[in-house]
Design an enzyme around this catalytic site. Structure first.
Site: not given
Length: 504
Positions: A8-10, A16
């Site tokens: 998961s990324c921002p 992701t």
């Protein structure tokens, strides 16, 4: 080994899924079984609990809080930044195996029997300094705001295309459409699409403020954040006002939720007291205190943008282009992109074409790094790149064309100085040229696939091609300057080929 992972990324878009692919490929190459759950902007497809229970180790490749983390309780866990999973997949798998060997994983007691239900997630981790938390709060708001921008911008652009009369369609009111649309009239169909887009754009500022507050205070922050964001638009405070509303609403809601109240009043706190007090405080501060100065700042920024021409216009585009290439999807890249998306909102509210030029410059510049690396590694000088880089280059063509700057990360991970330096030069050139050429764009994403929605598409593509070529030639020149580079690459390829033959 049986491995499960969560990535998961921002923003929940590129990193992701690139991290998931890297881990899957690395685990397969090492002979391990892996199952990856991607918690991206499109939601998550949770891993079955029985798969988690059978795992020897868990890898969290995430820059944000993992949703439903309790499902993995009791398992040996390796936590890493998402970019590390992209750049160093094999090493991550080795570390995960070592972690499993250090602490054998018991089956978690009392684990939920089924997959978790859907839930909203923030982009905030439990650790990190103040600046990190502020960035994560803002990125939560931005990630939830972008779908409104995408839907609104595309609908408005398509409405203009269908109507054939961009000027008059903006003054065709929605009541006239509701009273009886003529489905044989391109103009009226275009007007309907335009009005739908405007309606989506109306949620841009409330969503930004609401979900920043949500990231700070969880659900109690949503109401004051949304109301404050809407008021920011009403008083002309724009993007800055929505940011302020998110922080004020979030911290006020969190403060009120921590009040010590009698047990009899606890039930009405989240329903009545928290939204009432937090909304009152946020609304008063935005309208009475912060509204006038922020409105003046936003108006001044608009006047400055509209007054740019010639060299100044080129410099703005070059600066935005450099920001897009500086960290390839990182915080600096997201600042430039967020600024561009807010200009779409300004354009929808009656701004000028300069607002749309900003979005065009940012998207074009963001396409340059992966396209340049693809051109250099697969067409111009493949011998300067290792076999994995040449394979990544094939993928980078598609990623670059789709405006996913992260497609250049595998190259930057191996040779950051040369790759990033050359990418900045080419992206700056592209951003500046797009601004000077006057190309416009209402879509916040899409790459070449939204070319029909671009104003001045031919020169727009010329600017992308120019920046791509410059970056590709520059990275080749910089790599060629390294002593014995070609021989080193040849040895690496021969070694890789030998390993592949042995495995076969």
């Amino acid at each position: 080994m049986k491995i499960v992972a969560v990535t998961s990324c921002p923003t929940g878009i590129a990193h992701t899924y690139m991290a998931a692919e890297s881990l899957e490929q690395s685990a397969a190459a090492a002979g391990h079984e892996i199952h990856v759950e991607t918690q991206g902007s499109a939601g998550a497809d949770p891993l079955p609990q029985e798969t988690i229970d059978a795992a020897d180790v868990v890898v969290f490749a995430a820059d944000v809080e993992v949703r439903e983390r309790q499902r993995f309780a009791g398992k040996p866990t390796l936590e890493i930044p998402v970019k590390r999973a992209i750049s160093h997949g094999p090493q991550v798998i080795e570390e995960a195996v070592a972690r499993a060997a250090e602490a054998p994983a018991p089956v978690p007691a009392g684990a939920p029997a089924g997959a978790p239900g859907p839930s909203m997630a923030t982009k905030v981790t439990a650790e990190g300094g103040t600046l990190t938390r502020v960035r994560q709060w803002v990125m939560t708001g931005v990630s939830y705001m972008i779908p409104f921008v995408a839907a609104g911008g595309l609908l408005i652009a398509i409405g203009f295309m269908v109507s054939g009369n961009a000027r008059e369609v903006t003054s065709f009111p929605l009541p006239d459409v509701v009273d009886g649309i003529d489905w044989t009239s391109r103009f009226q169909i275009g007007a309907l699409l335009f009005q739908l887009g405007v309606a989506a754009f109306a949620f841009l500022l409330p969503a930004l403020g609401g979900f920043i507050a949500f990231a700070i205070a969880d659900r109690p922050g949503i109401v004051p954040g949304f109301v404050g964001g809407a008021l920011a638009g009403t008083v002309g405070a724009g993007f800055l006002g929505a940011l302020a509303a998110g922080f004020i609403g979030g911290f006020t809601a969190r403060w009120v939720s921590r009040w010590k109240v009698p047990k009899a009043l606890r039930g009405i706190m989240p329903v009545v007291v928290i939204p009432l007090v937090a909304t009152l405080v946020t609304g008063l501060l935005i309208v009475v205190v912060l509204g006038p100065p922020l409105s003046a700042v936003v108006e001044g920024l608009g006047d400055w943008l509209n007054g740019l021409s010639g060299a100044n216009l080129f410099l703005l585009g070059a600066l935005l282009g450099a920001m897009m290439a500086f960290d390839l999807g990182g915080p600096i890249n997201k600042v430039a992109y967020t600024f561009a998306t807010t200009q779409l909102g300004a354009a929808a509210a009656g701004g000028s074409d300069t607002n749309l030029k900003v979005m065009a410059a940012v998207m074009a510049a963001g396409m340059v790094p992966p396209l340049a690396m693809a051109l250099a590694s697969t067409v111009l000088r493949p011998a300067l790149f290792s076999h994995p880089e040449r394979e990544n280059g094939k993928t980078a063509w598609v990623l670059g064309a789709s405006f996913i700057s992260e497609g250049a990360i595998p190259f930057a991970a191996v040779d950051p100085l040369r790759v990033i330096a050359s990418s900045i030069v080419g992206a700056s050139l592209t951003g500046g040229l797009v601004m000077v050429f006057g190309s416009t764009l209402r879509a916040p994403h899409g790459g070449i696939w939204v070319t029909p929605l671009i104003g001045g598409p031919l020169l727009y593509l010329v600017a992308i091609a120019a920046g791509t070529l410059v970056s590709a030639v520059l990275v080749i020149a910089l790599k060629s300057a390294r002593r014995g580079n070609a021989e080193i690459v040849a040895e690496e390829d021969a070694a890789a080929s030998g390993v592949a033959t042995a495995r076969a």
